[in-house]
Design an enzyme around this catalytic site. Structure first.
Site, PDB file in Angstrom:
ATOM      1  N   THR A  95       0.836  -1.208   0.000  1.00 34.40           N
ATOM      2  CA  THR A  95       0.000   0.000   0.000  1.00 34.40           C
ATOM      3  C   THR A  95       0.868   1.255   0.000  1.00 34.40           C
ATOM      4  O   THR A  95       0.572   2.226  -0.699  1.00 34.40           O
ATOM      5  CB  THR A  95      -0.916  -0.002   1.246  1.00 34.40           C
ATOM      6  OG1 THR A  95      -1.695  -1.188   1.221  1.00 34.40           O
ATOM      7  CG2 THR A  95      -1.822   1.205   1.288  1.00 34.40           C
ATOM      8  N   HIS A 129       2.057   1.763  -3.430  1.00 30.16           N
ATOM      9  CA  HIS A 129       1.003   2.352  -4.283  1.00 30.16           C
ATOM     10  C   HIS A 129       0.961   3.865  -4.073  1.00 30.16           C
ATOM     11  O   HIS A 129       0.848   4.630  -5.029  1.00 30.16           O
ATOM     12  CB  HIS A 129      -0.373   1.773  -3.931  1.00 30.16           C
ATOM     13  CG  HIS A 129      -0.578   0.373  -4.417  1.00 30.16           C
ATOM     14  ND1 HIS A 129      -0.517   0.041  -5.748  1.00 30.16           N
ATOM     15  CD2 HIS A 129      -0.838  -0.782  -3.760  1.00 30.16           C
ATOM     16  CE1 HIS A 129      -0.733  -1.261  -5.882  1.00 30.16           C
ATOM     17  NE2 HIS A 129      -0.925  -1.782  -4.694  1.00 30.16           N
TER      18      HIS A 129
HETATM   19  P1  NAD Z   1       2.515  -8.220  -3.740  1.00 30.29           P
HETATM   20  O1  NAD Z   1       2.043  -7.341  -4.827  1.00 30.29           O
HETATM   21  O2  NAD Z   1       3.844  -8.022  -3.159  1.00 30.29           O
HETATM   22  O3  NAD Z   1       2.417  -9.751  -4.218  1.00 30.29           O
HETATM   23  C1  NAD Z   1       1.721 -10.190  -5.311  1.00 30.29           C
HETATM   24  C2  NAD Z   1       2.574 -11.250  -5.997  1.00 30.29           C
HETATM   25  O4  NAD Z   1       1.811 -11.815  -7.056  1.00 30.29           O
HETATM   26  C3  NAD Z   1       3.866 -10.685  -6.596  1.00 30.29           C
HETATM   27  O5  NAD Z   1       4.984 -11.361  -6.074  1.00 30.29           O
HETATM   28  C4  NAD Z   1       3.670 -10.918  -8.080  1.00 30.29           C
HETATM   29  O6  NAD Z   1       4.889 -11.219  -8.760  1.00 30.29           O
HETATM   30  C5  NAD Z   1       2.708 -12.115  -8.086  1.00 30.29           C
HETATM   31  N1  NAD Z   1       2.051 -12.347  -9.372  1.00 30.29           N
HETATM   32  C6  NAD Z   1       1.841 -11.483 -10.389  1.00 30.29           C
HETATM   33  N2  NAD Z   1       1.262 -12.115 -11.425  1.00 30.29           N
HETATM   34  C7  NAD Z   1       1.091 -13.405 -11.047  1.00 30.29           C
HETATM   35  C8  NAD Z   1       0.526 -14.548 -11.687  1.00 30.29           C
HETATM   36  N3  NAD Z   1       0.032 -14.496 -12.932  1.00 30.29           N
HETATM   37  N4  NAD Z   1       0.512 -15.714 -11.006  1.00 30.29           N
HETATM   38  C9  NAD Z   1       1.015 -15.799  -9.766  1.00 30.29           C
HETATM   39  N5  NAD Z   1       1.553 -14.741  -9.117  1.00 30.29           N
HETATM   40  C10 NAD Z   1       1.582 -13.558  -9.750  1.00 30.29           C
HETATM   41  O7  NAD Z   1       1.395  -8.141  -2.629  1.00 30.29           O
HETATM   42  P2  NAD Z   1       1.280  -8.600  -1.098  1.00 30.29           P
HETATM   43  O8  NAD Z   1       1.649  -7.478  -0.232  1.00 30.29           O
HETATM   44  O9  NAD Z   1       1.911  -9.938  -0.865  1.00 30.29           O
HETATM   45  O10 NAD Z   1      -0.301  -8.740  -1.076  1.00 30.29           O
HETATM   46  C11 NAD Z   1      -0.936  -9.737  -1.860  1.00 30.29           C
HETATM   47  C12 NAD Z   1      -2.252  -9.226  -2.429  1.00 30.29           C
HETATM   48  O11 NAD Z   1      -3.185  -9.004  -1.374  1.00 30.29           O
HETATM   49  C13 NAD Z   1      -2.175  -7.904  -3.184  1.00 30.29           C
HETATM   50  O12 NAD Z   1      -3.083  -7.952  -4.272  1.00 30.29           O
HETATM   51  C14 NAD Z   1      -2.641  -6.899  -2.157  1.00 30.29           C
HETATM   52  O13 NAD Z   1      -3.188  -5.739  -2.751  1.00 30.29           O
HETATM   53  C15 NAD Z   1      -3.697  -7.687  -1.440  1.00 30.29           C
HETATM   54  N6  NAD Z   1      -3.971  -7.303  -0.051  1.00 30.29           N
HETATM   55  C16 NAD Z   1      -5.244  -7.483   0.373  1.00 30.29           C
HETATM   56  C17 NAD Z   1      -5.567  -7.235   1.692  1.00 30.29           C
HETATM   57  C18 NAD Z   1      -6.960  -7.486   2.162  1.00 30.29           C
HETATM   58  O14 NAD Z   1      -7.273  -7.114   3.286  1.00 30.29           O
HETATM   59  N7  NAD Z   1      -7.806  -8.120   1.353  1.00 30.29           N
HETATM   60  C19 NAD Z   1      -4.593  -6.766   2.583  1.00 30.29           C
HETATM   61  C20 NAD Z   1      -3.281  -6.619   2.126  1.00 30.29           C
HETATM   62  C21 NAD Z   1      -2.977  -6.896   0.803  1.00 30.29           C
END
Ligand code: NAD
Ligand code: ZN
Length: 340
Positions: free
Chosen positions: A40, A43
């Site tokens: 975040t 972003h």
């Molecule tokens: P991050 O962006 O670091 O991790 C996402 C990973 O997905 C990256 O390592 C990326 O290389 C990988 N990725 C991209 N394309 C892919 C594909 N086709 N197949 C497999 N993997 C792929 O994010 P993070 O901090 O680990 O968070 C994970 C997700 O959760 C993010 O989307 C984030 O926005 C979300 N999030 C949600 C909440 C919630 O409360 N719902 C809270 C925190 C984060």
């Protein structure tokens, strides 16, 4: 005090001198020891579409932290000056239906620390006493600094019973990496993790995944065959990538369960037939339980859970630009900044 401020409506983040925030009667003032960089924060740094719609410039960012109570309001009970604490980053209203029924993580009036109110990339942050989480002496500060995303991973991974189950995790970001460890810790059979980034897949492996898949070179089909599976019982979507989610649905065993944490782009298409004809259970995941997830995380670490494997970089706060660059390139797990 020094703080990382989103001063301009443009890419970047700026270290500035700002006044120490004032506490209300039910707040504490925390002197930060460490603050971790969240996706975040990146972003907000990059000033993407979501940030432009959400963030008011002038904001101090940051919500993953640990520090010591430096001052407290007259109404604060049960906490002493000097205690080491982290805190839940969602400040819930406390009076709505969900708050009243013990689902404060789904409070529609929630305020995010470092998103809608000043955050913890600063020498001091103000937090309501209700949000504090005390850190036991045996938990190192560099781990306590990222209990927030540990909580997302734990809340999502613990949504469904994992004992003996075959789990597919899409996305080996910090949250996917930690979730892989949790699935292993609580007794899943196979834990398969996908990503497009080898550095992160290696971390997932160290953390406890028994098979990682770089989807740019390998297919999930091959792995399903190699492991002798008919599909996965549990899916944890942690990439926010629509293709990854589609692949997951396709590889779920009928009657499987999927927890959705990754934030998918609004235009994502879903093959609903996968969900309907396989009778899949799909559950949205937001935040973490207040405070049952915090309790579980703390006890897992005290019980030997290898959370440290997800921590790849500890840097002085003055090197914050380097930290954001690491996050941008994805050549990292968790990046923790030290204030002193
Ligand atoms: P991050 O962006 O670091 O991790 C996402 C990973 O997905 C990256 O390592 C990326 O290389 C990988 N990725 C991209 N394309 C892919 C594909 N086709 N197949 C497999 N993997 C792929 O994010 P993070 O901090 O680990 O968070 C994970 C997700 O959760 C993010 O989307 C984030 O926005 C979300 N999030 C949600 C909440 C919630 O409360 N719902 C809270 C925190 C984060
Ligand atoms: Zn509420």
């Amino acid at each position: 005090m020094r703080a990382l401020v989103k001063r301009e409506a443009a890419p970047g983040i700026w270290m500035e001198d700002v006044p120490i925030p004032e506490i209300g009667p039910n707040d504490v003032l925390i002197k930060l020891e460490k603050t971790a960089i969240c996706g975040t924060d990146l972003h907000i740094y990059l000033w993407d579409e979501w940030s432009r719609q959400t963030i008011n410039p002038g904001l101090i960012i940051g919500h993953e932290f640990v520090g010591h109570i430096h001052d407290k309001g007259a109404g604060v009970r049960g906490y002493q000056i000097g205690e080491r604490v982290s805190a839940e980053g969602h400040v819930a209203c406390g009076v709505c239906r969900n708050c009243k029924r013990g689902k404060a993580h789904l409070c529609p009036h929630t305020e995010g620390i470092g998103v809608n109110r000043d955050g913890a990339f600063a020498e001091y942050v103000v937090v309501p006493q209700s949000n504090l989480w005390r850190i036991p002496d045996r938990v190192p500060s560099e781990l306590a600094a990222f209990f927030d995303p540990f909580g997302n991973a734990a809340h999502c991974a613990l949504k469904f019973d994992l004992v003996g189950e075959d789990v597919l995790i899409t996305g080996a970001g910090p949250i996917g990496i930690i979730a892989a460890g949790i699935c292993r810790h609580v007794g899943a059979r196979h834990v398969v993790v996908t990503d497009v980034n080898d550095y992160r897949l290696n971390l997932a492996k160290t953390m406890g995944s028994d098979r990682v898949v770089n989807v740019t070179r390998e297919s999930i089909d091959d792995v399903v065959e190699e492991l002798g599976l008919e599909g996965f019982d549990i899916g944890l979507e942690m990439s926010g990538n629509a293709q990854a989610f589609e692949d997951m649905l396709e590889h779920m065993y009928p009657s499987g369960k999927v927890a959705l944490l990754g934030i998918l782009p609004p235009e994502s298409m879903i093959d609903w037939n996968q969900i309907i004809f396989k009778g899949l259970e799909v559950h949205g995941i937001y935040g973490r339980l207040m405070y049952e997830t915090w309790y579980k995380m703390t006890q897992m670490v005290l019980g030997g859970f290898p959370l440290h494997e997800a921590l790849t970089h500890q840097i002085p706060i003055d090197d914050y630009e380097q930290g954001f660059e690491l996050m941008r390139t994805g050549q990292c797990g968790k990046v923790v900044c030290d204030w002193y």
